[in-house]
Design a protein around this motif. Structure first.
Motif, PDB file in Angstrom:
ATOM      1  N   PRO A  25     -38.072 -29.493  11.677  1.00 29.85           N
ATOM      2  CA  PRO A  25     -38.692 -30.083  10.489  1.00 29.85           C
ATOM      3  C   PRO A  25     -37.855 -29.915   9.226  1.00 29.85           C
ATOM      4  O   PRO A  25     -38.056 -30.633   8.253  1.00 29.85           O
ATOM      5  N   ALA A  26     -36.909 -28.976   9.229  1.00 24.22           N
ATOM      6  CA  ALA A  26     -36.020 -28.766   8.082  1.00 24.22           C
ATOM      7  C   ALA A  26     -34.675 -28.299   8.611  1.00 24.22           C
ATOM      8  O   ALA A  26     -34.619 -27.504   9.559  1.00 24.22           O
ATOM      9  N   LEU A 346     -28.966 -20.479  13.751  1.00 22.09           N
ATOM     10  CA  LEU A 346     -29.996 -21.432  14.157  1.00 22.09           C
ATOM     11  C   LEU A 346     -31.259 -20.712  14.626  1.00 22.09           C
ATOM     12  O   LEU A 346     -32.381 -21.132  14.326  1.00 22.09           O
ATOM     13  N   ILE A 347     -31.095 -19.605  15.340  1.00 21.76           N
ATOM     14  CA  ILE A 347     -32.262 -18.819  15.748  1.00 21.76           C
ATOM     15  C   ILE A 347     -32.910 -18.173  14.533  1.00 21.76           C
ATOM     16  O   ILE A 347     -34.143 -18.127  14.420  1.00 21.76           O
ATOM     17  N   GLU A 352     -37.447 -18.146  10.742  1.00 23.00           N
ATOM     18  CA  GLU A 352     -37.975 -18.332   9.390  1.00 23.00           C
ATOM     19  C   GLU A 352     -39.009 -19.452   9.346  1.00 23.00           C
ATOM     20  O   GLU A 352     -39.956 -19.398   8.546  1.00 23.00           O
ATOM     21  N   LEU A 353     -38.841 -20.459  10.191  1.00 20.48           N
ATOM     22  CA  LEU A 353     -39.803 -21.563  10.253  1.00 20.48           C
ATOM     23  C   LEU A 353     -41.093 -21.171  10.973  1.00 20.48           C
ATOM     24  O   LEU A 353     -42.059 -21.946  10.988  1.00 20.48           O
ATOM     25  N   GLY A 354     -41.124 -19.989  11.571  1.00 22.16           N
ATOM     26  CA  GLY A 354     -42.314 -19.526  12.272  1.00 22.16           C
ATOM     27  C   GLY A 354     -42.489 -20.082  13.670  1.00 22.16           C
ATOM     28  O   GLY A 354     -43.581 -19.984  14.245  1.00 22.16           O
ATOM     29  N   LEU A 355     -41.416 -20.633  14.251  1.00 21.52           N
ATOM     30  CA  LEU A 355     -41.505 -21.225  15.581  1.00 21.52           C
ATOM     31  C   LEU A 355     -41.361 -20.199  16.699  1.00 21.52           C
ATOM     32  O   LEU A 355     -41.712 -20.477  17.848  1.00 21.52           O
ATOM     33  N   ILE A 356     -40.817 -19.026  16.375  1.00 18.11           N
ATOM     34  CA  ILE A 356     -40.677 -17.954  17.351  1.00 18.11           C
ATOM     35  C   ILE A 356     -41.102 -16.649  16.715  1.00 18.11           C
ATOM     36  O   ILE A 356     -41.207 -16.540  15.488  1.00 18.11           O
TER      37      ILE A 356
END
Length: 453
Positions: A25-26, A346-347, A352-356
């Motif tokens: 998304p970003a 990238l991880i 930071e995006l809260g995906l993991i």
């Protein structure tokens, strides 16, 4: 009959790598030139990498085709098997269903050839005759030596001193494949000599070994540098793991509730998780994705999200990542492949995006899990994936309490046949837990580069 292995035919081998950046998304923050603090361009990376890998580093395309020459070598061990851990499940008394994607079937005994082979191929195609690199536990160095032999490249490796001393058979394996190996820090480079002058007994670190390998590569026109983790093109190549796992779980009619992977620089974790994150972002499944790192080197759970160098000497570009500071020297734990001061940018961005999510584990808990796994499933895991196994067992026991039949997927990223002295120390009761203190973290991050917000 109860199925233990889910296999794919060679004809089902995925022919494309997956690039997660196309679906985020970003976008992640740019990599910066340490002198100008401007985003790096291809010309800044050209002294170290062939143009094909530079293009893969920055591409926004969702998929990248795998060259036929790379697929030909992949077929020596790919597709790799997906196992159902029936015996471990029974021993735990859990209703959870545990699956592990086993990468120890490769020539190097780990997931590392998934990127070593294409890196060697693209360098050879560009006319490069020699590669330098670093290695921690020795899995990456072994993989690159093997890949170099496939494409006629000389490979010179700097191995972190702590692991070089702990794992003598790695040196023999690397030399059997035709590679040359030195302990790091060494007296062969200015970077190494500076470290030895300050601390003659330095256990080394991946950051120091990177500095030495980069210094030698930058000084020779016929030589490039190859990196075993962290960078986008490395994570891209590893997604062959997750793409296969998706196909294999589909054969069983299952989707995972939890995906677990050990993380040092992040390549194994990304390789398994990124294709599933694609599906999660598309809304076709909703797994929890959990990274597991060592308590002695916890870049995600305790590190600072900031721009930092990828190496100790400050020779690399600046990357925004979760870092413990490029001067940080991790304790000499046996999971040498996880002793890196920073997490892949990238991880870090995905975190930071809260995906993991992320957790940290101590050596004792991890080796307990490794022994438990070996005694039930019959495979002695490398110290690195014991971190993921510890988290899998923890979740499976939680399912025992709740009665949830969760589907748990992990990557058993390598075997531990050359790590038996570490198991010997554990079985003898001689292993110590090491955790990063707040004081050590503050000291290590005090020298982070000053980059404008």
């Amino acid at each position: 009959m109860t199925t233990t292995k889910i296999m794919l035919d060679e004809g089902e081998l995925p022919r494309r790598w997956y690039n997660l950046m196309a679906d985020l998304p970003a976008p992640p923050p740019p990599v910066l030139h340490p002198g100008t603090l401007e985003p790096v361009g291809p010309q800044d990376l050209a002294p170290l990498f062939p143009m094909a890998l530079i293009e893969q580093e920055v591409t926004q395309e969702r998929y990248v085709d795998i060259p036929d020459e790379v697929l030909e070598v992949y077929r020596l061990w790919r597709p790799s098997p997906l196992y159902r851990a029936h015996r471990l499940e029974k021993a735990l008394g859990t209703p959870a269903r545990i699956f592990y994607k086993y990468e120890g079937v490769s020539p190097a005994g780990s997931h590392k050839p998934n990127t070593a082979v294409p890196q060697a191929y693209y360098n050879a195609a560009a006319g490069v005759r020699r590669l330098t690199t670093e290695t921690g536990a020795g899995q990456w160095g072994t993989a690159l030596a093997f890949a170099g032999a496939q494409f006629g490249l000389d490979v010179e490796i700097w191995q972190v001193r702590a692991s070089y001393d702990q794992k003598p058979y790695r040196k023999m394996m690397i030399e059997t494949f035709g590679g040359t190996i030195h302990p790091s820090p060494s007296d062969r480079t200015e970077a190494g000599r500076r470290v030895l002058a300050a601390d003659p007994d330095s256990p080394g670190s991946l950051g120091i070994a990177i500095s030495e390998a980069v210094e030698v590569a930058a000084g020779r026109a016929d030589t490039n540098y190859a990196l075993g983790s962290v960078l986008n093109h490395v994570l891209l190549h590893q997604t062959i793991i997750g793409e296969e796992a998706l196909l294999q779980l589909a054969k069983a009619g299952l989707t995972p509730d939890l995906i677990v992977g050990c993380t040092g620089g992040g390549s194994n974790f990304a390789g398994l998780a990124f294709p599933f994150l694609r599906e999660k972002l598309a809304g076709t499944m909703a797994p929890v994705v959990r990274a597991v790192e060592p308590a002695a080197c916890p870049s995600l759970t305790k590190g600072v999200y900031a721009y930092d160098f990828g190496d100790t000497a400050g020779m690399t570009p600046l990357m925004k990542m979760h870092t413990l500071g490029h001067d940080f020297i991790p304790d000499p734990i046996h999971a040498g492949g996880l002793r890196y001061h920073g997490m892949a940018p990238l991880i870090s961005h995905v975190y930071e995006l809260g995906l993991i999510e992320a957790v940290a584990k101590t050596q004792q808990e991890c080796f307990e899990a490794g022994v438990r796994f070996a005694r039930t499933e019959g495979i002695i895991p490398a110290p690195e994936p014991t971190h993921a196994l510890a988290a899998c067992i923890e979740e499976a026991l939680r399912c025992k309490e709740t009665g949830e039949p969760k589907v748990i997927l992990t990557a058993l990223c390598g075997h531990g046949h050359l790590d038996l002295p570490a198991y010997g120390r554990f079985l003898a009761g001689e292993m110590q837990d090491r955790e990063l203190s707040a004081e050590a973290l503050a000291a290590a991050t005090a020298t982070l580069p000053r980059v404008p917000a």
